[in-house]
Design a protein around this motif. Structure first.
Motif, mmCIF file in Angstrom:
data_model
loop_
_atom_site.group_PDB
_atom_site.id
_atom_site.type_symbol
_atom_site.label_atom_id
_atom_site.label_comp_id
_atom_site.label_asym_id
_atom_site.label_seq_id
_atom_site.Cartn_x
_atom_site.Cartn_y
_atom_site.Cartn_z
ATOM 1 N N ILE A 195 0.827 -1.199 0.000
ATOM 2 C CA ILE A 195 0.000 0.000 0.000
ATOM 3 C C ILE A 195 0.866 1.255 0.000
ATOM 4 O O ILE A 195 0.349 2.366 -0.093
ATOM 5 N N ASP A 196 2.191 1.072 0.095
ATOM 6 C CA ASP A 196 3.133 2.187 0.108
ATOM 7 C C ASP A 196 3.494 2.551 -1.328
ATOM 8 O O ASP A 196 4.087 1.745 -2.049
ATOM 9 N N LEU A 197 3.167 3.755 -1.737
ATOM 10 C CA LEU A 197 3.403 4.184 -3.110
ATOM 11 C C LEU A 197 4.601 5.117 -3.240
ATOM 12 O O LEU A 197 4.860 5.632 -4.330
ATOM 13 N N THR A 198 5.340 5.348 -2.142
ATOM 14 C CA THR A 198 6.447 6.302 -2.188
ATOM 15 C C THR A 198 7.806 5.669 -1.920
ATOM 16 O O THR A 198 8.833 6.206 -2.343
ATOM 17 N N GLY A 199 7.853 4.566 -1.193
ATOM 18 C CA GLY A 199 9.133 3.940 -0.868
ATOM 19 C C GLY A 199 9.861 4.608 0.270
ATOM 20 O O GLY A 199 11.041 4.318 0.515
ATOM 21 N N ASN A 200 9.178 5.494 0.996
ATOM 22 C CA ASN A 200 9.812 6.176 2.120
ATOM 23 C C ASN A 200 9.359 5.544 3.432
ATOM 24 O O ASN A 200 8.158 5.423 3.686
ATOM 25 N N GLY A 201 10.321 5.144 4.251
ATOM 26 C CA GLY A 201 9.961 4.566 5.543
ATOM 27 C C GLY A 201 10.519 3.169 5.708
ATOM 28 O O GLY A 201 11.050 2.556 4.775
ATOM 29 N N GLU A 202 10.395 2.655 6.920
ATOM 30 C CA GLU A 202 10.903 1.327 7.241
ATOM 31 C C GLU A 202 9.927 0.270 6.745
ATOM 32 O O GLU A 202 8.758 0.261 7.149
ATOM 33 N N PRO A 203 10.368 -0.626 5.851
ATOM 34 C CA PRO A 203 9.451 -1.614 5.279
ATOM 35 C C PRO A 203 8.865 -2.537 6.332
ATOM 36 O O PRO A 203 9.527 -2.888 7.312
ATOM 37 N N CYS A 204 7.624 -2.937 6.082
ATOM 38 C CA CYS A 204 6.902 -3.710 7.082
ATOM 39 C C CYS A 204 5.943 -4.677 6.392
ATOM 40 O O CYS A 204 5.313 -4.335 5.381
ATOM 41 N N LEU A 205 5.843 -5.873 6.949
ATOM 42 C CA LEU A 205 4.881 -6.876 6.495
ATOM 43 C C LEU A 205 3.807 -7.028 7.570
ATOM 44 O O LEU A 205 4.114 -7.229 8.741
ATOM 45 N N VAL A 206 2.548 -6.906 7.152
ATOM 46 C CA VAL A 206 1.416 -7.097 8.056
ATOM 47 C C VAL A 206 0.684 -8.373 7.638
ATOM 48 O O VAL A 206 0.328 -8.533 6.466
ATOM 49 N N THR A 207 0.485 -9.285 8.576
ATOM 50 C CA THR A 207 -0.251 -10.516 8.316
ATOM 51 C C THR A 207 -1.333 -10.671 9.371
ATOM 52 O O THR A 207 -1.305 -10.031 10.417
ATOM 53 N N GLY A 208 -2.280 -11.537 9.083
ATOM 54 C CA GLY A 208 -3.325 -11.795 10.057
ATOM 55 C C GLY A 208 -4.287 -12.850 9.549
ATOM 56 O O GLY A 208 -4.238 -13.264 8.387
ATOM 57 N N GLN A 209 -5.163 -13.276 10.430
ATOM 58 C CA GLN A 209 -6.210 -14.226 10.072
ATOM 59 C C GLN A 209 -7.492 -13.812 10.759
ATOM 60 O O GLN A 209 -7.499 -13.484 11.949
ATOM 61 N N VAL A 210 -8.583 -13.827 9.988
ATOM 62 C CA VAL A 210 -9.895 -13.469 10.516
ATOM 63 C C VAL A 210 -10.615 -14.756 10.916
ATOM 64 O O VAL A 210 -10.773 -15.672 10.105
#
Length: 286
Positions: free
Chosen positions: A116-131
């Motif tokens: 969802i990051d369109l700029t490439g600025n910032g510390e990269p992060c992976l978000v996972t989850g289960q509903v």
């Protein structure tokens, strides 16, 4: 006839014939509490006029991007209280929190694993989850809407023309096992807008305007109660003094540092990266 002692009773009685029982109850209670407040502080005409000017200015500050009345509700803790009363998790479901004033655009549909990051600025992060449901069964096809501030503490709508439209927003569809994942950057804590009447209120009362770092998550599925919540960054400043009182302990999670080149490459991320896993439990529709 109006008199000081019976003022609330006199006005409340005027709603006695309201055809809608809920309207009657709300207006009667509102009048009783409002009159009690005025009497308690012995509000002067000048103070009442100042309050009306404040509310008028709050309305004038609202536009298609900014909702100053939501902001006012937030800093008074009313948004959080209403949300908590409406979505009582009761220990079985993921706790809710405020939607906030920046969920004003439709999030773009994205595929699982997209960034969802369109700029490439910032510390990269992976978000996972289960509903899942309270019994532990997966909720396949749940819709997971996410939005967040960037590494500088701004939402896309606050910097039009500087960052791409719909940066750090996405609408994901969980897979058959209720799982979701996306790439982003670690959000930063940030101040709510302070250039309007709400900002002046905070300044006059000696309060800071900062929100702890978080990612907004809204989850919906047929037969389930829509959940509006956050994932807060463990260790962020202002977790214990969030300006809108939105922090709940169960929503504060570690954004762990992962140093694994192979895993990073499999997710399309640079190494090292941050990872947070956010399991979501949805309650059945009432």
């Amino acid at each position: 006839m109006f008199d000081e002692e019976r003022s609330a009773d006199v006005v409340a009685e005027s709603f006695a014939a309201a055809p809608d029982e809920r309207v009657r109850r709300v207006m009667t209670s509102l009048v009783r509490h409002l009159h009690a407040f005025v009497k308690d502080v012995e509000l002067t005409p000048e103070e009442w006029a100042a309050g009306i000017r404040f509310l008028t200015e709050t309305g004038r500050q609202c536009d298609d991007v900014r909702q100053e009345f939501i902001l006012l509700s937030d800093v008074l803790g009313v948004s959080m209280l209403v949300e908590t009363l409406h979505y009582r998790a009761g220990g079985d479901g993921t706790e809710s929190t405020v939607e906030g004033p920046f969920h004003l655009v439709a999030s773009p549909p994205r595929a699982l694993g997209d960034s969802i990051d369109l700029t490439g600025n910032g510390e990269p992060c992976l978000v996972t989850g289960q509903v899942r449901d309270p019994g532990g069964a997966a909720v396949p096809g749940a819709r997971v809407d996410v939005w967040q501030a960037d590494a500088d503490g701004f939402y896309d709508v606050q910097r039009p023309g500087v960052v791409p439209h719909q940066n750090l927003r996405g609408l994901f569809t969980a897979d058959d096992e209720g799982r979701f994942r996306f790439r982003t950057v670690v959000p930063r804590y940030y101040p709510i807008p302070t250039d309007g009447p709400v900002g002046r209120l905070l300044s006059a009362t000696g309060r800071h305007p900062y929100r702890a770092a978080h990612i907004h998550v809204e989850v919906s599925a047929p037969g389930r109660r829509t959940l509006t919540t956050h994932v807060f960054v463990e260790g962020s400043p202002y977790l214990d003094s969030d300006a809108v009182f939105g922090v709940k302990e169960s929503l504060v999670l570690p954004f762990a540092l992962v140093d694994d080149p192979e895993l990073a490459a499999s997710h399309g991320l640079p190494n090292p990266f941050r990872h947070v896993d956010f399991p979501v439990t949805m309650l059945p529709q009432r």
